[in-house]
Design an enzyme around this catalytic site. Structure first.
Site, PDB file in Angstrom:
ATOM      1  N   ASP A 196     -13.666  16.998  45.453  1.00 55.02           N
ATOM      2  CA  ASP A 196     -12.390  16.863  46.167  1.00 55.02           C
ATOM      3  C   ASP A 196     -12.493  17.505  47.546  1.00 55.02           C
ATOM      4  OD1 ASP A 196     -12.512  19.387  44.836  1.00 55.02           O
ATOM      5  OD2 ASP A 196     -10.361  19.658  45.093  1.00 55.02           O
TER       6      ASP A 196
ATOM      7  N   GLU B 283     -10.994  21.697  43.139  1.00 59.39           N
ATOM      8  CA  GLU B 283     -11.368  23.037  43.609  1.00 59.39           C
ATOM      9  C   GLU B 283     -10.481  23.429  44.774  1.00 59.39           C
ATOM     10  OE1 GLU B 283     -13.452  26.322  45.684  1.00 59.39           O
ATOM     11  OE2 GLU B 283     -12.850  24.394  46.491  1.00 59.39           O
TER      12      GLU B 283
HETATM   13 ZN    ZN Z   1     -15.623  24.040  48.798  1.00 56.35          ZN
END
Ligand code: ZN
Length: 386
Positions: free
Chosen positions: A77, A141
């Site tokens: 992501d 994340e």
């Molecule tokens: Zn990162």
């Protein structure tokens, strides 16, 4: 099994072309999975969801059997592009210009995933080895990080998987590839202190109790704290006031309440409990024998950790120094990463590209650096299974 080598730059471009802004995966996990399956990895998709959060997909891919088990931790992501008009090229076009690859996620951290995939592929082709190579890739994340690495680690551990060592591919180098390897991170504690007074007319202070007066006194005590001097591996614990708000739109009203938000980045000399107790005590002490009321909320998003210098960290340093010709430094600086989750399961260190343009407009990395990162990862894998 594919006979030709994987080009880490081309694979990065394929990953960049998927606009995988958290939590959307936009096909990026499938692109990676296709490549990994082609070289023989067993791939499992692990979507997770939880009330109040977006569902997120994750990928666990492994090759080989048993111990030792080396895992690469990463995220597909990316953060939003921000003002897309400010980008020189479309952030998902993955344009190469003057030796640099541009695009959202080039530095943080799709290039590292591609580099590790190419490295693993080269290593696997050299013949049999004893142990397991895996990639644990989350698409959560940059967001809340609730349905990502932590849950995948729990699930694969329940399935009997045991990771021995993990290298997280976050961009760890400030300016030049090979400068810095991260072997620990500070903890992060966010605190909201709210003080309630008595609202009223500023012209009649005898009938009011200004919460800002009390809050500023509490805050001045907190910012004056010298908690520690740091350690050989960590900088001193640092306290920052990040927000003060009295929610007051009038200039003739003493507000009802005032709130401050504080963030503490702390080293291994401090504990979450110790810091919470200290902030509570300072606030209580300041408000003792007054009519003020207070509430404090804490949110600890990461515990500090340190991976002691070991055979594993030594091998990483040798590989980095061999490819770059530098004398790389072990460091614990910077923000938090998913290494905070791996540390509860295995030894963990972080090494990746130059991160200076991460999250910025025109994020980019040098094409040469992606190629060298693949070489470094390949050396690490070789040394690890040797
Ligand atoms: Zn990162």
């Amino acid at each position: 099994m594919s006979a030709s080598n994987i080009d880490p730059v081309k694979l990065t471009q394929s990953l960049i072309s998927c606009p995988s802004v958290t939590p959307t995966d936009a096909g990026v996990l499938q692109t990676l999975q296709d490549q990994l399956e082609e070289i023989g990895f067993r791939c499992t998709r692990m979507p997770f969801e939880e009330t109040g959060t977006e569902a997120v997909d994750n990928l666990f891919a492994s090759y080989g059997e048993g111990a030792p088990h080396l895992c690469f931790g990463g995220h597909t992501d990316v953060v939003p592009v921000g003002n897309s008009a400010s980008w020189t090229n479309d952030p998902f076009d993955a344009v190469i210009k003057d030796g640099n690859l541009y695009g959202r996620g080039t530095a943080d951290m799709k290039s590292a995933i591609a580099a590790f995939t190419a490295a693993a592929s080269n290593f696997i082709k050299t013949g049999d080895f004893k142990g397991t190579i895996s990639l644990l890739i989350t698409n959560d994340e940059e967001g809340p990080a609730i349905n990502g690495t932590q849950k995948v680690l729990e699930a694969i551990t329940k399935n009997g998987e045991k990771i021995d060592s993990c290298i997280v591919g976050e961009p760890t180098c400030p300016a030049q590839l090979g400068e810095m390897i991260k072997i620990g991170r500070r903890g992060s504690l966010t605190t909201n202190i709210s003080i309630i007074g008595i609202q009223g007319h500023v012209a009649y202070p005898q009938w009011t109790l200004n919460p800002i007066d009390a809050l500023t006194k509490v805050l001045s005590k907190i910012v004056d704290l010298k908690l520690d001097e740091g350690t050989e591996d960590f900088p001193p614990t640092n306290i920052e006031i990040v927000k003060i708000d009295a929610d007051n739109t009038a200039d003739n009203v003493v507000p009802h309440s005032a709130t401050a938000q504080i963030n503490i980045r702390y080293n291994i000399l401090q504990t979450e409990d110790g810091l919470m107790k200290l902030l509570q005590e300072i606030t209580d002490q300041e408000l003792l024998n007054t009519e003020y009321k207070s509430t404090i909320e804490f949110r600890n998003s990461a515990q500090p950790f340190l991976t002691k210098e070991s055979d594993f960290t030594k091998k990483i340093k040798e590989a980095v120094d061999l490819v770059t010709g530098l004398n790389s430094e072990f460091s614990t600086t910077g923000g938090t990463s998913d290494a905070r989750f791996f540390k509860d399961y295995c030894e963990v260190a972080e090494f990746g590209l130059v991160g200076s343009t991460a999250h910025q407009v025109d994020e980019h990395v040098a094409v040469k650096d992606i190629e060298n990162l693949a070489k470094i990862y390949e050396e690490i894998i070789k040394k690890y299974f040797n």
